[in-house]
Design a protein around this motif. Structure first.
Motif, short mmCIF file in Angstrom:
data_model
loop_
_atom_site.label_atom_id
_atom_site.label_comp_id
_atom_site.label_asym_id
_atom_site.label_seq_id
_atom_site.Cartn_x
_atom_site.Cartn_y
_atom_site.Cartn_z
N MET A 255 43.72 -35.69 10.66
CA MET A 255 42.87 -35.16 9.60
C MET A 255 41.73 -36.14 9.28
SD MET A 255 42.01 -35.36 6.18
CE MET A 255 43.32 -36.39 5.56
N LEU A 256 42.03 -37.43 9.22
CA LEU A 256 41.02 -38.42 8.85
C LEU A 256 39.95 -38.58 9.92
CD1 LEU A 256 43.35 -41.11 7.23
CD2 LEU A 256 41.63 -39.73 6.05
N GLN A 257 40.28 -38.24 11.16
CA GLN A 257 39.28 -38.31 12.22
C GLN A 257 38.12 -37.36 11.98
OE1 GLN A 257 41.50 -37.66 15.82
NE2 GLN A 257 42.30 -39.76 15.89
N GLN A 258 38.35 -36.31 11.20
CA GLN A 258 37.28 -35.36 10.88
C GLN A 258 36.15 -36.03 10.09
OE1 GLN A 258 38.83 -31.85 8.97
NE2 GLN A 258 40.71 -31.88 10.21
N PHE A 259 36.48 -37.13 9.41
CA PHE A 259 35.48 -37.81 8.59
C PHE A 259 34.77 -38.92 9.34
CE2 PHE A 259 38.72 -36.19 5.64
CZ PHE A 259 37.94 -35.43 4.79
N GLU A 260 35.12 -39.07 10.65
CA GLU A 260 34.51 -40.11 11.47
C GLU A 260 34.59 -41.46 10.76
OE1 GLU A 260 30.59 -38.90 12.47
OE2 GLU A 260 31.25 -37.18 13.63
N CYS A 261 35.77 -41.74 10.25
CA CYS A 261 35.95 -42.95 9.45
C CYS A 261 36.55 -44.07 10.28
CB CYS A 261 36.82 -42.67 8.24
SG CYS A 261 38.51 -42.21 8.66
N THR A 262 36.41 -45.27 9.76
CA THR A 262 37.11 -46.42 10.32
C THR A 262 38.50 -46.46 9.71
OG1 THR A 262 35.05 -47.68 10.57
CG2 THR A 262 37.11 -48.93 10.56
N LEU A 263 39.50 -46.32 10.54
CA LEU A 263 40.88 -46.22 10.06
C LEU A 263 41.57 -47.58 10.23
CD1 LEU A 263 42.84 -44.14 8.88
CD2 LEU A 263 43.63 -43.69 11.22
N ILE A 264 42.09 -48.09 9.13
CA ILE A 264 42.78 -49.37 9.13
C ILE A 264 44.25 -49.10 8.82
CG2 ILE A 264 42.89 -51.68 8.12
CD1 ILE A 264 39.93 -51.13 7.18
N LYS A 265 45.13 -49.34 9.81
CA LYS A 265 46.54 -49.02 9.63
C LYS A 265 47.29 -50.22 9.05
CE LYS A 265 46.61 -45.82 13.55
NZ LYS A 265 47.26 -45.48 14.83
N ALA A 266 48.27 -49.91 8.20
CA ALA A 266 49.12 -50.93 7.62
C ALA A 266 50.57 -50.49 7.76
CB ALA A 266 48.77 -51.15 6.15
N GLY A 267 51.43 -51.44 8.22
CA GLY A 267 52.83 -51.08 8.45
C GLY A 267 53.72 -51.31 7.24
N ASN A 268 53.24 -52.06 6.26
CA ASN A 268 54.01 -52.29 5.05
C ASN A 268 53.07 -52.59 3.88
OD1 ASN A 268 53.49 -55.26 4.90
ND2 ASN A 268 54.73 -55.29 6.78
N GLY A 269 53.65 -52.76 2.69
CA GLY A 269 52.83 -52.95 1.51
C GLY A 269 52.00 -54.20 1.53
N GLN A 270 52.57 -55.28 2.07
CA GLN A 270 51.81 -56.53 2.14
C GLN A 270 50.60 -56.39 3.05
OE1 GLN A 270 52.25 -59.44 0.29
NE2 GLN A 270 50.23 -59.79 1.19
N GLU A 271 50.75 -55.63 4.12
CA GLU A 271 49.61 -55.42 5.02
C GLU A 271 48.50 -54.62 4.35
OE1 GLU A 271 50.90 -53.80 8.73
OE2 GLU A 271 52.11 -55.57 9.27
N VAL A 272 48.87 -53.74 3.41
CA VAL A 272 47.85 -53.02 2.63
C VAL A 272 47.02 -54.01 1.82
CG1 VAL A 272 47.43 -51.34 0.80
CG2 VAL A 272 49.19 -50.89 2.52
N ILE A 273 47.72 -54.92 1.14
CA ILE A 273 47.02 -55.94 0.33
C ILE A 273 46.15 -56.81 1.23
CG2 ILE A 273 47.34 -57.97 -1.14
CD1 ILE A 273 48.02 -55.34 -2.51
N ASP A 274 46.68 -57.22 2.37
CA ASP A 274 45.91 -58.05 3.30
C ASP A 274 44.68 -57.31 3.82
OD1 ASP A 274 47.82 -59.99 2.95
OD2 ASP A 274 48.90 -59.52 4.83
N ALA A 275 44.84 -56.01 4.11
CA ALA A 275 43.71 -55.21 4.62
C ALA A 275 42.60 -55.10 3.58
CB ALA A 275 44.21 -53.84 5.05
N ILE A 276 42.98 -54.91 2.31
CA ILE A 276 41.96 -54.82 1.26
C ILE A 276 41.25 -56.16 1.11
CG2 ILE A 276 41.56 -54.45 -1.20
CD1 ILE A 276 43.90 -52.51 -1.21
N SER A 277 41.99 -57.25 1.20
CA SER A 277 41.38 -58.58 1.10
C SER A 277 40.37 -58.80 2.22
CB SER A 277 42.46 -59.66 1.16
OG SER A 277 43.38 -59.53 0.09
N ALA A 278 40.71 -58.29 3.41
CA ALA A 278 39.83 -58.47 4.56
C ALA A 278 38.67 -57.48 4.58
CB ALA A 278 40.64 -58.34 5.86
N MET B 156 49.67 -36.71 11.54
CA MET B 156 48.91 -35.69 10.83
C MET B 156 47.76 -36.31 10.04
SD MET B 156 52.02 -33.26 9.45
CE MET B 156 50.88 -32.21 8.55
N LEU B 157 48.06 -37.43 9.38
CA LEU B 157 47.02 -38.09 8.58
C LEU B 157 45.90 -38.62 9.47
CD1 LEU B 157 49.28 -40.03 6.06
CD2 LEU B 157 47.65 -38.23 5.47
N GLU B 158 46.25 -39.21 10.60
CA GLU B 158 45.23 -39.72 11.52
C GLU B 158 44.35 -38.59 12.03
OE1 GLU B 158 46.16 -43.23 14.22
OE2 GLU B 158 48.13 -42.30 13.96
#
Length: 366
Positions: A23-46, A19-21
């Motif tokens: 809905m977010l496609q309406q904004f023509e955004c670059t979607l970066i998926k994270a499977g856990n909390g550490q991956e969220v931190i890693d994604a922000i760093s990158a 559902m989130l994907e």
């Protein structure tokens, strides 16, 4: 709607993730998926230019609480909006307290979801625009400040050059004393620094001290260049160089160097005990600039040969000046001066060792 939108999406439930994907496609955004909390931190760093983090509260490795805490405590990340997804009403208050910008209640309402996400992206873009605008303004202010500082420096240099040349006008009348102008300027500034006078005032004194004897322009050659001791009436005429200097520089209160020069010209022959001229000022009635200049002026004059005297030795100079502590000179300034006399001798650069008889200050500095 928005360009180059970057969203980090961390959601455990496959249905909610879909559902989130969608809905977010309406904004023509670059979607970066994270499977856990550490991956969220890693994604922000990158990807530091993230516009939004949409995150489930219950995630493996690092839960949503810890990830939220790290984002909001990091100086580089704390402005990234974070929307927390939770099904527990009590958890909402907790995540908002930690700094979450908004929350999504499960099960999702697509209309609500769209508006909440859109609001956060809009707010982030406005914040980025304001930040960039401020950065541009700060750069412009810095440029203009630098330009102003350069203009002020040129203005000060101009005042210095004018002061130096006005001071040299006296040198053409009194060539054996006028040559010490730059020495007086440097020694005055250094003594002021040692006395902890503010830096801007030290610079002002550096310029203005050049003008201390400009009034000698108005003294007749027969008196100004007379070898030997002056007669009483001649000495009275010589005293007038202080008043003449003050008149030459009067009416220039909008020009700090000239105004300071006027004060120094008038007061550098005043004495701490009130027996000086032209007004008989006493103690701290005498401006600090004039008290400084009087010390370095006498010091330089005693060590320098003049048409009416030979050069004094350092020892004799020290003895004569210390004898005048509390009489001709501010005792604290004089003590400070002689605590650093080796430095002043190095700046003065002209030490004479001729043996001469002790003379009074009046006979030496006229």
């Amino acid at each position: 709607m928005f360009e180059n939108v970057r969203v980090i999406l961390a959601e455990n439930d496959p249905l909610n993730l879909g559902m989130l994907e969608q809905m977010l496609q309406q904004f023509e955004c670059t979607l970066i998926k994270a499977g856990n909390g550490q991956e969220v931190i890693d994604a922000i760093s990158a990807h530091p230019q993230v516009d939004l983090v949409v995150m489930d509260l219950n995630m493996p490795v690092l839960d949503g609480y810890e990830v939220l805490r790290r984002i909001k405590q990091d100086v580089h990340w704390h402005d990234i909006p974070v929307v927390m997804a939770t099904a527990d009403g009590e958890e909402v208050a907790a995540v908002l307290e930690l700094g979450a910008n908004d929350f999504l209640a499960k099960p999702f309402n697509l209309c609500e979801l769209r508006h909440r996400v859109m609001n956060q992206i809009r707010n982030k873009r406005l914040a980025d625009f304001a930040s960039n605008t401020n950065a541009v303004l700060e750069m412009e202010v810095a440029k203009r400040t630098a330009a102003l500082q350069q203009a002020l420096a040129r203005a000060l240099q101009s005042e210095y050059e004018i002061s130096l040349r006005l001071g040299r006008a006296a040198e053409f009348r009194d060539q054996e004393t006028g040559s010490h102008l730059k020495c007086i300027s440097q020694l005055s500034k250094r003594l002021a620094q040692l006395a902890r006078i503010p830096g801007e005032e030290c610079d002002l004194l550096y310029f203005a001290s050049l003008l201390h004897d400009v009034g000698k322009i108005g003294i007749p050659d027969a008196i100004l260049l007379k070898p030997g001791k002056l007669l009483p009436d001649e000495f009275e005429t010589m005293k007038e160089h202080t008043v003449i200097g003050g008149k030459i520089m009067s009416g220039a209160r909008d020009y700090p160097v000239i105004e300071a020069g006027r004060i120094i010209a008038l007061q550098h022959h005043e004495k701490w005990d009130g027996t000086g001229y032209p007004y008989g000022l006493k103690g701290e009635e005498i401006h600090i600039f004039a008290r400084v200049v009087s010390i370095v002026d006498v010091f330089d004059a005693l060590l320098t040969e003049r048409v009416y005297k030979r050069a004094f030795t350092v020892e004799e100079t020290t003895a004569i000046m210390m004898d005048e502590s509390g009489k001709a000179f501010d005792p604290q300034l004089l003590e400070l001066f002689f605590e650093h006399v080796d430095e002043f001798l190095a700046l003065q650069g002209r030490i004479h060792a001729d043996a001469v008889s002790v003379a009074s200050i009046t006979d030496i500095i006229r």
